[in-house]
Design a protein around this motif. Structure first.
Motif, PDB file in Angstrom:
ATOM      1  N   LEU A 155      49.431  89.691 116.748  1.00  0.00           N
ATOM      2  CA  LEU A 155      49.079  90.579 117.469  1.00  0.00           C
ATOM      3  C   LEU A 155      48.059  92.025 117.289  1.00  0.00           C
ATOM      4  O   LEU A 155      47.491  92.020 118.174  1.00  0.00           O
ATOM      5  CB  LEU A 155      50.560  91.558 117.674  1.00  0.00           C
ATOM      6  CG  LEU A 155      50.729  92.245 119.042  1.00  0.00           C
ATOM      7  CD1 LEU A 155      50.446  92.623 120.262  1.00  0.00           C
ATOM      8  CD2 LEU A 155      51.814  92.907 119.296  1.00  0.00           C
ATOM      9  N   ILE A 179      59.695  87.955 115.047  1.00  0.00           N
ATOM     10  CA  ILE A 179      59.888  89.624 115.389  1.00  0.00           C
ATOM     11  C   ILE A 179      58.295  89.676 114.781  1.00  0.00           C
ATOM     12  O   ILE A 179      57.104  89.778 115.062  1.00  0.00           O
ATOM     13  CB  ILE A 179      60.731  90.048 115.835  1.00  0.00           C
ATOM     14  CG1 ILE A 179      61.345  89.951 117.247  1.00  0.00           C
ATOM     15  CG2 ILE A 179      60.407  92.073 116.120  1.00  0.00           C
ATOM     16  CD1 ILE A 179      62.041  91.088 117.319  1.00  0.00           C
ATOM     17  N   SER A 206      55.139  87.356 114.758  1.00  0.00           N
ATOM     18  CA  SER A 206      54.475  87.588 115.613  1.00  0.00           C
ATOM     19  C   SER A 206      53.403  89.048 116.089  1.00  0.00           C
ATOM     20  O   SER A 206      52.365  89.080 116.219  1.00  0.00           O
ATOM     21  CB  SER A 206      55.188  87.741 116.690  1.00  0.00           C
ATOM     22  OG  SER A 206      55.903  88.511 116.812  1.00  0.00           O
ATOM     23  N   LEU A 207      54.024  90.236 114.851  1.00  0.00           N
ATOM     24  CA  LEU A 207      53.849  91.328 114.973  1.00  0.00           C
ATOM     25  C   LEU A 207      51.801  91.556 113.829  1.00  0.00           C
ATOM     26  O   LEU A 207      51.722  91.799 113.532  1.00  0.00           O
ATOM     27  CB  LEU A 207      54.160  92.383 114.628  1.00  0.00           C
ATOM     28  CG  LEU A 207      55.576  92.518 115.152  1.00  0.00           C
ATOM     29  CD1 LEU A 207      56.087  94.254 114.932  1.00  0.00           C
ATOM     30  CD2 LEU A 207      54.718  93.382 116.471  1.00  0.00           C
ATOM     31  N   VAL A 231      58.034  88.939 122.065  1.00  0.00           N
ATOM     32  CA  VAL A 231      56.689  89.336 121.183  1.00  0.00           C
ATOM     33  C   VAL A 231      56.118  88.666 120.981  1.00  0.00           C
ATOM     34  O   VAL A 231      54.745  87.940 121.540  1.00  0.00           O
ATOM     35  CB  VAL A 231      57.036  90.731 119.993  1.00  0.00           C
ATOM     36  CG1 VAL A 231      55.262  90.897 120.227  1.00  0.00           C
ATOM     37  CG2 VAL A 231      57.500  91.482 120.592  1.00  0.00           C
ATOM     38  N   THR A 282      54.254  86.887 124.661  1.00  0.00           N
ATOM     39  CA  THR A 282      53.281  87.242 124.970  1.00  0.00           C
ATOM     40  C   THR A 282      51.636  86.789 123.794  1.00  0.00           C
ATOM     41  O   THR A 282      50.719  87.277 124.272  1.00  0.00           O
ATOM     42  CB  THR A 282      53.570  89.395 124.702  1.00  0.00           C
ATOM     43  OG1 THR A 282      54.591  89.364 125.332  1.00  0.00           O
ATOM     44  CG2 THR A 282      52.597  89.607 125.791  1.00  0.00           C
TER      45      THR A 282
END
Lengths: 461, 461, 461
Positions: C260, C253, C256-257, C426, C429
């Motif tokens: 993002l 997570i 991926s942040l 996440v 996406t």
């Protein structure tokens, strides 16, 4: 900081009148970022632009004037314009006479033009003092304040005083200027930000070649052979088993290739009887990328360690072990401990662990910040003594791994030896030659030669 | 760069006449390398040599003259000659008067001569300004352009202006000058490149001693004892099992030795009631090598992790597990899950993982480039708070490892307790004393003392 | 160095009269440490103190005079006094007129006073030139000579010449001065040493929140559910099994942040048709802490690797495997190799290994000393190209881990899906949006926008 404070800030240096006004030609991305940073550092900034209407993007405390007006206000003019638009500067030749022009441009391709942009600028405005600088800094990094990549600003120029002034600005912005000499260095400086790991090209290409070769070699021996002769489908070996054969092989070969050029150089020096003749070009280049070769070898060794440690978790391995145990239980026999096997297994694992541990130590000392803090003798001790110890341990690890089956005929499939046997050729050669070179009859003359002694002196000091 | 361009390069700085000519006495290895680098950086170079015939090895753009002629052409003269040959400089005393002589020499042994080479040079040519510099740079590194080891050039000298000029040259060559003060520092600077990890000597010697002790201790308990009483040959334990006992023991002891001096210092300060008296010498030295002690401890911890992770792959372990399972199957009984065992095993592994993870974090923050980027408060937080947490986790890991058998009589062989129990003495002592020191009745006076308060003040500000 | 030599050392610079005398007000801890270091570097030092009797703690070669007398002896006066005692300086206003006052004070809290100490000093003694410096250096580090933490000295002040002189002293002490601009920067400089990893706050708080959520999520699914329905006590899962679920989820997570905000920025730029408008504040802040987010993700990934590799040593796992094998043996059946399982298991492990390997590479390039040695293009290549490859590999690793049971109804307990499935939202996406953005119809306009093109230009260059 609010608007008020930044006004005071801009005022105060003007009041003490110490920082000279800097002019920036061009209000593009980089020009704005640089101007912003300069105002923060206390420099009054004037923009020279075709359109003098203030844009919301231009730093608030900066003036925007026409090119001619702006140039007159400052000694240092930063040319934040693309090379294609340099022509118009010829019309300003008179105003620019005696000024310091800072060329910050980059090209799109390596050696795009016959001469560097800075030299081209110097030709266009012969009366000005051209300095190359700032081209390696990113506009985004300047703006965001996160200069994660290089803080180093390469500076070159023919006029020492102009260069010193520009280097002063670089320092004031919190960056590190590096004087690269006369304007001739501009070509190299302009090529620098276009490079993509030039020193790593050879080690990486070599690894790709070797990986491809050993992949197909192992494919034939470990998947196609059992499929043809035993009709067993081991295609899933592609995921872990074969990479775990290739990685240690590459680590060992590349590590030995780090030490091969040193051994070759020693032989050449002994043969020639002098150190004062250049090595062949390929040897020079090879020696310069030893660090990169070693680090690629370390990467393969690390992968090998991960692949090996994961073995007991693999579904295939668990199945194999449990079916062995079940068949043992069903046939009602308990094997006694095979002491030789225990010795072989434990000592090859121990050798591998120690070799990898030293290898990682070598890798850590090659970090720039660590190698900067050791003196030359310590650096040589680590890279040479510990390096050879690593090579010895890793070669021994591979030799003991072969164990009892080493060179036994049953390990040949279609007349192909095990892949790890191929990997032993280079390291064993290096170690044998190095061992021979340690003998006093060879070591003594070599040491003399390296201290400057010559068998057939050509000149005398 | 081809010959043409390098000619232009040499011309242009002469034309702008900004970089002063530098003279180099001696055309040996280092003299040539330095001259080459200086020409690259835009300095005109003149060599002073006994034989003035140009050698192919001397940089093309440099002149070679007699010593006297060469010296007259420059203000700065680099003495690239060995100390034994300094005598002839007395004959040039008149010409050298007022010149800046840069001593770049090194010795072969630590403190080889009563005075440093630079001071000797200053005595020989009293009219000259002697500056010590460049002795830490390697000729090979200068030539090849790969300054992997130190870029730092230690500079010292009695004349500030002379020193500034030499430091300017150092900067221009892309190196980092470090002003070390007056010429008295030359001895230390000359000793620097001869040192081989002086700060690491004590931690490494200590480790060797402890490793030897624990090796024989484990040898007796784990190999000789079962051989004598059960006639079992476990000699292969030497490869992995015994190292995997020694490594965690050393990691734990050395880590606790990192924090012991701090605790001792606190006790001494509390007892004395002031921080303004020097600690005993051994404590000062101990405190200065805490970083090295910690890194050696980390090395042992890493080896312990590798040795532990490799356990399931060992041939001996596979044999032991499979024979256990087979005997279970043959005796037709299935053991239920022992929840206590599962808890003990899982929690001691988890404590070890977390302890090692924090230990690696500590190691990373001690990298020069990382510790340079944190402020003092952050550095203290990591090294002190996280450090103690690491020590607590590692000690707990060892305590839980003992589990149910901890202090049980069956774990004594020949009245010798398990080796890990010995390793718990120092860390437990440190943690208990530290815990006591946290109590307000001791922590408050200690904080006051460290902020400069004195129980029996001797002077007042 | 013995007493003699240090006397000579202090004499020699006085003789050549090059280093100016420095005055230090205050004989406290830091004043003494700084004075000691300055004498070592060749500066004559005079202390100004209320009590002029020499203390044994003050460096031997320094004079101690009254404040007024001491101030007259030097141009540069270092104010080593706490802010509360600044008042008495007003009485010395005449003597201090035109002098350079160096404010080295720190506060106890962030923004403790409305104005910085240095600005307050400048108001008290308006005739003096105030320079802020040295506040980030630790007295202990100066004394012990082990400047492990920052060597960087932030300097600011309104008078350029005064600032230059102070920066000269900083350099002479072997530290690195960083010019931070006018005295307005003093507030920020005084806050700096009080900060504790400000950039890390958001990533660490976010991790804590996610860890807590996933801990209870897994607690319900893996411990409470089997306890309720099967009456099995798996409480020991808290030690390893549950952390080994949480760590990979957080790593994925957080990784991926990291990517993002870049994707969001691209969408915003495409929508607006220009890059010349500020991103929302939260996005700017998010982008600035991407490096920290990535490193926290790497920490979780490393823990996941350790937890995974330790699996075969766990007592619970050994029990489970052996009871499986025993029951196989007792039921007298041997399972054939399940090729699909072997493929799934091997490929998910291989993906994980490669992903982790690249992740560590990314971590190494983010070390300051490494990122300083790559150019901007190389840095972008590693952080963007290799970064996305890492994200793809790690997402694939998680997807294949699910394998055949992915989205099967039996993996729902109390309607809760497996925790790893939540972690995929996440990253998937991000990857899908990034994949869409690669299409030429979107990539081309985006590239144009990033090169400065605007859909609705508001100003023209």
């Amino acid at each position: 900081m609010n608007k008020n404070s930044s006004n005071i800030m801009a005022l105060s240096p003007t009041a003490s009148n110490k920082r000279e006004t800097v002019c920036i030609f061009g209000t593009g991305d980089f020009g704005r970022a640089l101007g912003h940073k300069m105002i923060q550092s206390g420099y009054p900034v004037v923009y020279g632009s075709r359109s003098t209407q203030a844009s919301s993007l231009i730093p608030k405390d900066a003036e925007v004037l026409s090119h001619a007006e702006a140039a007159q206000k400052a000694t240092i003019i930063i040319i934040a314009i693309q090379r294609q638009h340099y022509n118009f500067l010829t019309s300003l030749a008179e105003i620019l006479h005696g000024k310091i022009l800072v060329d910050i441009s980059n090209n799109v391709k390596l050696n795009q033009y016959p001469e560097s942009n800075a030299e081209y600028l110097a030709q266009l405005v012969p009366g000005a003092k051209v300095v190359k600088a700032f081209n390696t800094v990113s506009a985004w990094a300047l703006q965001s304040g996160t200069l994660d990549a290089s803080r180093q600003v390469f500076v070159c120029g023919d006029d020492m005083e102009a260069k010193q002034m520009v280097m002063g600005i670089v320092r004031a912005l919190g960056l590190t200027p590096l004087d690269q000499g006369s304007l001739l260095a501009a070509q190299e400086i302009e090529n620098y930000p276009l490079q993509l790991f030039p020193m790593w090209k050879f080690p990486i290409l070599l690894s790709f070649g070797l990986v491809t070769f050993f992949f197909f070699y192992c494919l034939i021996r470990d998947i196609i052979y059992p499929y043809v002769y035993e009709n067993k489908d081991f295609s899933f070996f592609i995921a872990i088993s074969i990479p775990n054969r290739i990685c240690p092989i590459l680590a060992l070969i590349l590590l030995s290739l780090v030490y091969l050029p040193g051994v070759l150089a020693a032989i050449i020096q002994l043969y020639r009887g002098t150190k004062y003749r250049r090595f062949p070009d390929w040897l020079d280049k090879w020696m310069l990328c030893r660090k990169q070769l070693g680090l690629v070898a370390l990467a393969f060794a690390s992968l090998h360690v991960l692949y090996t440690l994961i073995i007991p978790i693999r579904s295939f391995v668990r199945w194999r072990i449990s079916s062995q145990i079940v068949s043992q239980a069903l046939s009602n026999k308990t094997e006694p401990l095979n002491n030789t096997n225990a010795w072989l297994s434990d000592s090859y694992l121990a050798l591998g662990i120690l070799g990898f541990f030293l290898f990682v130590l070598l890798g850590i000392t090659s970090l720039p910040s660590v190698s900067n803090n050791v003196n030359w003798r310590e650096f040589r001790f680590v890279q040479s003594k510990l390096g050879y110890l690593t090579l010895v341990l890793c070669t021994a690890h591979t030799l003991v791994y072969g164990g009892k089956w080493f060179l036994s005929p049953s390990s040949y499939r279609w007349y192909l030896p095990s892949a790890y046997m191929l990997s032993l050729i280079v390291p064993c050669t290096v170690l044998v030659v190095k061992f021979v070179l340690i003998f006093p009859c060879l070591d003594k003359p070599l040491t003399q030669i390296r201290q400057g002694w010559e068998r057939n002196p050509q000149y005398s000091e």
